[in-house]
Design a protein around this motif. Sequence first.
Motif, short mmCIF file in Angstrom:
data_model
loop_
_atom_site.label_atom_id
_atom_site.label_comp_id
_atom_site.label_asym_id
_atom_site.label_seq_id
_atom_site.Cartn_x
_atom_site.Cartn_y
_atom_site.Cartn_z
N UNK A 20 0.88 -1.39 -0.41
CA UNK A 20 -0.40 -0.11 -0.30
C UNK A 20 1.30 1.63 0.13
N UNK A 21 2.01 1.10 0.29
CA UNK A 21 2.99 2.54 0.71
C UNK A 21 3.97 1.40 -0.24
N UNK A 22 5.25 2.99 -0.59
CA UNK A 22 6.35 2.57 -1.22
C UNK A 22 7.12 3.83 -1.13
N UNK A 23 8.26 4.21 -1.24
CA UNK A 23 9.38 5.07 -1.42
C UNK A 23 9.96 4.83 -2.66
N UNK A 24 9.93 6.12 -2.79
CA UNK A 24 11.80 6.83 -4.06
C UNK A 24 12.19 7.52 -3.83
N UNK A 25 13.52 6.82 -4.21
CA UNK A 25 14.99 8.10 -3.46
C UNK A 25 14.83 8.22 -5.30
N UNK A 26 15.69 9.81 -5.11
CA UNK A 26 16.91 10.28 -6.29
C UNK A 26 17.78 10.70 -5.98
N UNK A 27 18.61 11.38 -6.22
CA UNK A 27 20.19 12.17 -5.94
C UNK A 27 19.98 13.64 -7.25
N UNK A 35 13.81 11.53 -0.18
CA UNK A 35 13.52 10.25 -0.36
C UNK A 35 11.85 10.61 0.14
N UNK A 36 10.76 10.24 -0.53
CA UNK A 36 9.54 10.76 -0.17
C UNK A 36 8.77 9.01 0.19
N UNK A 37 7.71 9.17 0.66
CA UNK A 37 6.60 7.60 1.07
C UNK A 37 5.22 8.33 -0.28
N UNK A 38 5.17 7.53 -0.94
CA UNK A 38 4.11 7.12 -2.29
C UNK A 38 3.50 6.13 -1.39
N UNK A 39 2.25 6.84 -2.12
CA UNK A 39 1.01 5.72 -2.08
C UNK A 39 0.00 5.59 -3.28
N UNK A 40 -1.32 6.13 -2.89
CA UNK A 40 -2.32 5.56 -3.74
C UNK A 40 -2.59 4.15 -4.79
N UNK A 41 -2.95 4.19 -5.79
CA UNK A 41 -2.90 3.10 -7.33
C UNK A 41 -1.63 3.68 -7.66
N UNK A 42 -0.69 3.73 -7.93
CA UNK A 42 0.61 4.28 -8.84
C UNK A 42 1.30 4.41 -9.02
#
Length: 180
Positions: A20-27, A35-42
């Motif tokens: 139901x949740x995942x995390x995205x990291x970029x630099x 680093x951000x948590x993401x949700x929804x049907x995305x």
Amino acid sequence: MSKFYTKITSRLQKFIEAQKIFFVATAPNSGRINLSPKGMDSFRVINENRVLWLNVTGSGNETAAHLLENDRITMMFCAFEGAPNILRLYGKGTELKEGDASWDALITLFPETPGTRQIFDIAIESAQTSCGMSIPFFDYKGERNELNDWATEQGKEGIKNYWENKNQTSIDGLPTHILD
């Protein structure tokens, strides 16, 4: 023990689809890591080496700025229920915006979402699982509607104004080209 894969296996795909949740990291090359948590049907697994992530309007647009500079992205999924597991997907991402050649075909893979900003198309170079035995259990209670409600209230023109005022540069001053 961690294990590396060169692709998303069917077992890994099932794990991704259950989260139901995942995390995205970029630099950026120089500056802050995002680093951000993401949700929804995305999130969509397209094939064993390609995923798509539908990004919605938010307070920043760090991912777009960072990928313009170096295209590296990592996504992480954690099991908060069931068997312990952590999955990281390492890849190279590109941003797609409304009006881009593949937008119309790809946007149909997601539910209509107010405030949709871009789709990130990510070529997966490797995947890594690790034990996740220290990750606590959490109960999923449902989605939050505040962001969708806010975006609906803004309307398309209000969202565009928000992008103009809040999403044109990263926190480190890198351009996002959101309005190009």
